[in-house]
Scaffold this active site. Structure first.
Site, PDB file in Angstrom:
ATOM      1  N   ALA A 180       4.667  42.562 -40.268  1.00 33.70           N
ATOM      2  CA  ALA A 180       5.655  41.535 -40.607  1.00 33.70           C
ATOM      3  C   ALA A 180       6.696  42.082 -41.585  1.00 33.70           C
ATOM      4  CB  ALA A 180       4.948  40.314 -41.204  1.00 33.70           C
ATOM      5  N   THR A 238      -2.758  45.416 -40.237  1.00 29.85           N
ATOM      6  CA  THR A 238      -2.046  45.878 -39.039  1.00 29.85           C
ATOM      7  C   THR A 238      -2.680  47.137 -38.461  1.00 29.85           C
ATOM      8  OG1 THR A 238       0.014  44.871 -39.757  1.00 29.85           O
ATOM      9  CG2 THR A 238       0.197  46.667 -38.161  1.00 29.85           C
ATOM     10  N   GLY A 276      -7.343  45.354 -30.391  1.00 27.12           N
ATOM     11  CA  GLY A 276      -7.058  44.808 -29.053  1.00 27.12           C
ATOM     12  C   GLY A 276      -5.650  45.081 -28.588  1.00 27.12           C
ATOM     13  N   GLU A 298      -7.892  38.996 -22.716  1.00 22.18           N
ATOM     14  CA  GLU A 298      -8.842  38.654 -23.783  1.00 22.18           C
ATOM     15  C   GLU A 298      -9.201  37.185 -23.682  1.00 22.18           C
ATOM     16  OE1 GLU A 298      -7.025  39.909 -27.451  1.00 22.18           O
ATOM     17  OE2 GLU A 298      -7.836  41.927 -27.205  1.00 22.18           O
ATOM     18  N   HIS A 313     -15.232  36.386 -37.039  1.00 25.58           N
ATOM     19  CA  HIS A 313     -15.671  37.252 -35.936  1.00 25.58           C
ATOM     20  C   HIS A 313     -17.194  37.197 -35.947  1.00 25.58           C
ATOM     21  CE1 HIS A 313     -16.406  40.772 -33.476  1.00 25.58           C
ATOM     22  NE2 HIS A 313     -15.141  40.751 -33.123  1.00 25.58           N
ATOM     23  N   ARG A 361     -16.528  32.656 -28.860  1.00 24.58           N
ATOM     24  CA  ARG A 361     -16.637  33.311 -30.166  1.00 24.58           C
ATOM     25  C   ARG A 361     -17.054  32.360 -31.295  1.00 24.58           C
ATOM     26  NH1 ARG A 361     -11.445  36.420 -32.785  1.00 24.58           N
ATOM     27  NH2 ARG A 361     -12.130  38.128 -31.498  1.00 24.58           N
ATOM     28  N   HIS A 421     -12.235  36.815 -40.324  1.00 18.95           N
ATOM     29  CA  HIS A 421     -11.393  37.737 -39.569  1.00 18.95           C
ATOM     30  C   HIS A 421      -9.907  37.421 -39.715  1.00 18.95           C
ATOM     31  CE1 HIS A 421     -10.765  40.729 -36.567  1.00 18.95           C
ATOM     32  NE2 HIS A 421     -10.323  39.906 -35.646  1.00 18.95           N
ATOM     33  N   ARG A 425      -6.607  30.553 -33.751  1.00 12.17           N
ATOM     34  CA  ARG A 425      -5.674  31.566 -33.245  1.00 12.17           C
ATOM     35  C   ARG A 425      -6.114  32.085 -31.873  1.00 12.17           C
ATOM     36  NH1 ARG A 425      -5.683  37.845 -34.252  1.00 12.17           N
ATOM     37  NH2 ARG A 425      -7.899  37.413 -34.214  1.00 12.17           N
ATOM     38  N   SER A 431      -1.389  37.475 -33.174  1.00 17.38           N
ATOM     39  CA  SER A 431      -0.970  37.630 -34.575  1.00 17.38           C
ATOM     40  C   SER A 431      -0.030  38.806 -34.794  1.00 17.38           C
ATOM     41  CB  SER A 431      -2.181  37.721 -35.499  1.00 17.38           C
ATOM     42  OG  SER A 431      -3.253  38.347 -34.870  1.00 17.38           O
ATOM     43  N   LEU A 432      -0.288  39.947 -34.139  1.00 18.83           N
ATOM     44  CA  LEU A 432       0.698  41.032 -34.256  1.00 18.83           C
ATOM     45  C   LEU A 432       2.042  40.531 -33.724  1.00 18.83           C
ATOM     46  CD1 LEU A 432      -1.339  44.174 -33.094  1.00 18.83           C
ATOM     47  CD2 LEU A 432      -0.545  43.681 -35.402  1.00 18.83           C
TER      48      LEU A 432
HETATM   49  C1  LIG Z   1     -10.217  44.586 -37.746  1.00 21.84           C
HETATM   50  C2  LIG Z   1      -9.036  43.754 -37.293  1.00 21.84           C
HETATM   51  C3  LIG Z   1      -8.682  43.749 -35.937  1.00 21.84           C
HETATM   52  C4  LIG Z   1      -7.586  42.980 -35.514  1.00 21.84           C
HETATM   53  N1  LIG Z   1      -7.202  43.039 -34.190  1.00 21.84           N
HETATM   54  C5  LIG Z   1      -6.055  42.394 -33.810  1.00 21.84           C
HETATM   55  C6  LIG Z   1      -5.526  42.542 -32.469  1.00 21.84           C
HETATM   56  O1  LIG Z   1      -6.078  43.266 -31.644  1.00 21.84           O
HETATM   57  N2  LIG Z   1      -4.381  41.871 -32.164  1.00 21.84           N
HETATM   58  C7  LIG Z   1      -3.723  41.077 -33.049  1.00 21.84           C
HETATM   59  O2  LIG Z   1      -2.685  40.488 -32.706  1.00 21.84           O
HETATM   60  N3  LIG Z   1      -4.199  40.928 -34.318  1.00 21.84           N
HETATM   61  C8  LIG Z   1      -5.322  41.575 -34.715  1.00 21.84           C
HETATM   62  N4  LIG Z   1      -5.773  41.437 -35.999  1.00 21.84           N
HETATM   63  C9  LIG Z   1      -4.970  40.635 -36.939  1.00 21.84           C
HETATM   64  C10 LIG Z   1      -3.688  41.395 -37.306  1.00 21.84           C
HETATM   65  O3  LIG Z   1      -4.009  42.760 -37.455  1.00 21.84           O
HETATM   66  C11 LIG Z   1      -3.092  40.876 -38.605  1.00 21.84           C
HETATM   67  O4  LIG Z   1      -3.007  39.481 -38.568  1.00 21.84           O
HETATM   68  C12 LIG Z   1      -1.683  41.433 -38.839  1.00 21.84           C
HETATM   69  O5  LIG Z   1      -1.687  42.829 -38.706  1.00 21.84           O
HETATM   70  C13 LIG Z   1      -1.182  41.047 -40.212  1.00 21.84           C
HETATM   71  O6  LIG Z   1       0.014  41.724 -40.461  1.00 21.84           O
HETATM   72  P1  LIG Z   1       0.793  41.430 -41.814  1.00 21.84           P
HETATM   73  O7  LIG Z   1       2.050  42.250 -41.759  1.00 21.84           O
HETATM   74  O8  LIG Z   1       0.925  39.989 -42.010  1.00 21.84           O
HETATM   75  O9  LIG Z   1      -0.193  41.970 -42.968  1.00 21.84           O
HETATM   76  P2  LIG Z   1      -0.917  43.391 -43.212  1.00 21.84           P
HETATM   77  O10 LIG Z   1      -0.781  44.322 -42.069  1.00 21.84           O
HETATM   78  O11 LIG Z   1      -2.293  43.077 -43.675  1.00 21.84           O
HETATM   79  O12 LIG Z   1      -0.091  43.983 -44.409  1.00 21.84           O
HETATM   80  C14 LIG Z   1      -0.141  43.412 -45.698  1.00 21.84           C
HETATM   81  C15 LIG Z   1       0.672  44.259 -46.635  1.00 21.84           C
HETATM   82  O13 LIG Z   1       0.866  43.564 -47.855  1.00 21.84           O
HETATM   83  C16 LIG Z   1       0.630  44.436 -48.933  1.00 21.84           C
HETATM   84  N5  LIG Z   1       0.273  43.619 -50.106  1.00 21.84           N
HETATM   85  C17 LIG Z   1      -0.698  42.683 -50.205  1.00 21.84           C
HETATM   86  N6  LIG Z   1      -0.685  42.128 -51.436  1.00 21.84           N
HETATM   87  C18 LIG Z   1       0.316  42.733 -52.116  1.00 21.84           C
HETATM   88  C19 LIG Z   1       0.816  42.615 -53.438  1.00 21.84           C
HETATM   89  N7  LIG Z   1       0.308  41.747 -54.325  1.00 21.84           N
HETATM   90  N8  LIG Z   1       1.840  43.418 -53.823  1.00 21.84           N
HETATM   91  C20 LIG Z   1       2.373  44.314 -52.950  1.00 21.84           C
HETATM   92  N9  LIG Z   1       1.956  44.455 -51.684  1.00 21.84           N
HETATM   93  C21 LIG Z   1       0.935  43.674 -51.280  1.00 21.84           C
HETATM   94  C22 LIG Z   1      -0.447  45.360 -48.430  1.00 21.84           C
HETATM   95  O14 LIG Z   1      -0.493  46.510 -49.221  1.00 21.84           O
HETATM   96  C23 LIG Z   1       0.037  45.595 -47.010  1.00 21.84           C
HETATM   97  O15 LIG Z   1       1.044  46.572 -47.003  1.00 21.84           O
HETATM   98  C24 LIG Z   1      -6.858  42.195 -36.440  1.00 21.84           C
HETATM   99  C25 LIG Z   1      -7.229  42.212 -37.780  1.00 21.84           C
HETATM  100  C26 LIG Z   1      -8.299  42.985 -38.220  1.00 21.84           C
HETATM  101  C27 LIG Z   1      -8.646  42.984 -39.680  1.00 21.84           C
END
Ligand SMILES: Cc1cc2nc3c(=O)[nH]c(=O)nc-3n(C[C@H](O)[C@H](O)[C@H](O)COP(=O)(O)OP(=O)(O)OC[C@H]3O[C@@H](n4cnc5c(N)ncnc54)[C@H](O)[C@@H]3O)c2cc1C
Length: 535
Positions: free
Chosen positions: A20, A47, A52, A118, A240, A286, A347, A382, A387-388
């Protein structure tokens, strides 16, 4: 430049470097200065662990209406249809954008992507890069940021938002940036920004067992709440069913495909128990499987349950599940001869900072995107791999709106005071922080887990209230450390989950309340909480 100056001023401050935050940064970069902050190394976040893939309408037998319908069904009545529509309709274009940045997705022919199917999807629509899609997405976006010269500073923790309200300025409470703690030096910088974006990911660490990485402490939700933003639907956490239960195995997921191939769930006495909970046994959805495992563990007072694959040939297991087989082996578990200890684990956070379709929160100049936001896409549950996609779509939408707003934001600097460390002493009582961390996570696991009751929620509320007041005292007495910042956030988010769960007097989607086991459409609305409603 590495590290932050004591005072910084940028047009766009992006907190978080996952799908994001980086999507936002790339779409805003040619319209102003961008600074992306990450709490640990730049690639560390949920991320990069996504396995998946990304859902989008790409197959010849698919169409937007089907993806919209599947998402609405999963959301159990609470999705916002407009949010679902924009996400689904913009999905294919976001995948093409990733491809234009160089991502290599699996193909079935030179001009056609390979798509998987899925749970909950009526068509094959999940684009992927083997089983490490998230890693490829993160790598591609980081490389694009580097090529564009976007500044990313690692190992810095945003502590709190700076708002006009906090400075006592007249007019509506608007975001002016954030105070940020350098993990290495302990210095605290003041970052002033035209627009601030929360892209800090989820909050799995609020619970004892989670698939999420350590950075997932809900910082964005906690900061937004303290600044006065509206937070919604925090009762909906997705679990999960099978995470490896081992003291050293942090957040390792044991794929649901194992049950698909004949895995049997057993309790501490070795009994296969699923038939007692659902006629579909191990192949129930699930959420049903997660609830059944939780009930069985609690009924017997076991620490975990077991997933038994030992009746299948070793060659088959090694061939089909090489990564899982090897990882279990590292922890001394040979799944060909013994069952795998597992627990359900948190999860995904469906709720978060409430936004509109352009990522705007209820606070002017503050945006949110990705898992930290509540856009209305997921509703009460969800749909896998949405989510990606949400991060890609809403990271961009937020940027489009933010660049429109920027020119109207006054250019001059505000007289923002430096962070006041007071007469803080060095923390000598690290054990107190560690203990409180553990206690919050245990209370949440035991009382606000997969199955809830009013009585347990009351207990959780009383305990979290006490812990928050202890943490508050500690917070202002001692010098700030990243652990302390996260502890305060985890406790604040825990309080928000308890509050939302307490308000919803029905069972819907991921919220299962034994006292009200049925869905009741009088509650067909978001649970919205703002500062002042609780405390
Ligand atoms: C094991 C696993 C498998 C998954 N598989 C899938 C899938 O197959 N398909 C799918 O769509 N989704 C999947 N998801 C969910 C998906 O990965 C996440 O919802 C998505 O990547 C979240 O992206 P984001 O950019 O919101 O946050 P993130 O990728 O979690 O990034 C958060 C960022 O914020 C930063 N941050 C946090 N707090 C602070 C702070 N106080 N100050 C500065 N920086 C901070 C972190 O350092 C990081 O850089 C999965 C999740 C997990 C855990």
């Amino acid at each position: 430049m590495s590290g932050l100056q004591p005072r910084e001023k940028v047009d766009f401050l992006v907190l978080g470097g996952g799908v994001a935050g980086l999507s936002f940064a790339l779409h805003a970069a040619d319209r102003g200065t961008v600074l992306v902050l990450t709490k640990r190394q730049r690639f560390e976040g949920s991320t990069q662990y996504a396995q998946g893939g990304v859902a989008a309408v790409l197959g010849p037998d698919d169409d937007f209406d089907l993806h919209i319908q599947d998402t609405l069904v999963a959301g159990a009545g609470l999705c916002k249809r407009e949010a679902v529509e924009v996400t689904v309709r913009e999905g294919p274009e976001r995948i093409r954008w990733l491809q234009s940045l160089g991502i290599e997705l699996d193909r079935e022919s030179p001009d056609r992507l390979h798509l998987t199917r899925e749970g909950g999807h009526s068509r094959r629509r999940v684009a992927h890069a083997k089983d490490t899609t998230g890693r490829e997405v993160e790598k591609t976006l980081l490389a694009a940021c580097e090529a564009r010269g976007i500044r990313i500073v690692e190992d810095v923790v945003a502590i709190d938002l700076i708002t006009t309200g906090k400075l006592g300025l007249a007019g509506p409470n608007a975001a002016l940036g954030a105070y940020v703690l350098d993990r290495t030096t302990g210095d605290i910088s003041t970052v002033e920004a035209g627009i601030t974006v929360l892209a800090t990911g989820g909050a799995g660490k609020v619970y004892l067992y989670t698939s999420n990485p350590d950075v997932a402490t809900g910082d964005g939700v906690a900061m937004a709440y303290r600044a006065g933003a509206a937070i919604a639907n925090m009762e909906f956490f997705q679990f999960h069913p099978t995470c490896l239960f081992h003291p050293q195995a942090k957040s390792f997921l044991v794929s649901e495909a194992l049950r698909g191939e004949g895995g049997i769930l057993r309790n501490g006495a070795g009994e296969a128990f699923m038939s007692r909970y659902d006629p579909r046994k191990e192949l129930a959805p699930r959420d049903v499987v997660a609830r059944s495992i939780d009930a069985e563990i609690k009924r017997r007072g076991d620490d975990c349950a077991w997933l038994d694959m030992s009746h299948l040939p070793k060659g088959f297991l090694v061939d089909h599940f090489p990564h899982i087989y090897a990882t279990c082996k590292e922890f001394g578990i040979d799944m060909a001869v013994q069952p795998i200890p597992i627990v359900p684990a948190v999860h995904y956070m469906c709720g978060g900072v409430l936004t509109d379709l352009m990522g705007r929160t209820s606070i002017p100049r503050l945006f949110a995107a990705g898992e930290t936001s509540c856009t209305g896409l997921h509703g009460a549950n969800r749909l896998a791999s949405n989510s990606l996609l949400e991060g890609l779509v809403f990271g961009r939408r937020a940027a489009l709106r933010a660049v429109e707003e920027l020119p109207a934001i006054p250019g001059g600097s505000h007289a923002i005071p430096d962070w006041n460390p007071g007469d803080a002493l060095d923390p000598e009582e690290g054990v107190v922080v560690a203990h409180n961390w553990d206690e919050v996570r245990r209370v949440m696991w035991n009382y606000v887990g997969i199955v809830r009751t009013e009585k347990r929620l009351e207990r959780a509320r009383a305990r979290i209230r006490l812990l928050r007041s202890e943490i508050r005292d500690y917070y202002w007495q001692y010098k700030l450390t990243p652990d302390l910042v996260e502890l305060r956030n985890v406790a604040d988010v825990a309080m928000l989950v308890v509050e939302c769960a307490h308000r919803r007097k029905e069972s819907r989607g991921l919220h299962y309340l034994l006292d009200y086991p049925k869905t009741d459409d009088r509650w067909l609305k978001d649970t919205v909480v703002s500062r002042g409603d609780v405390e």
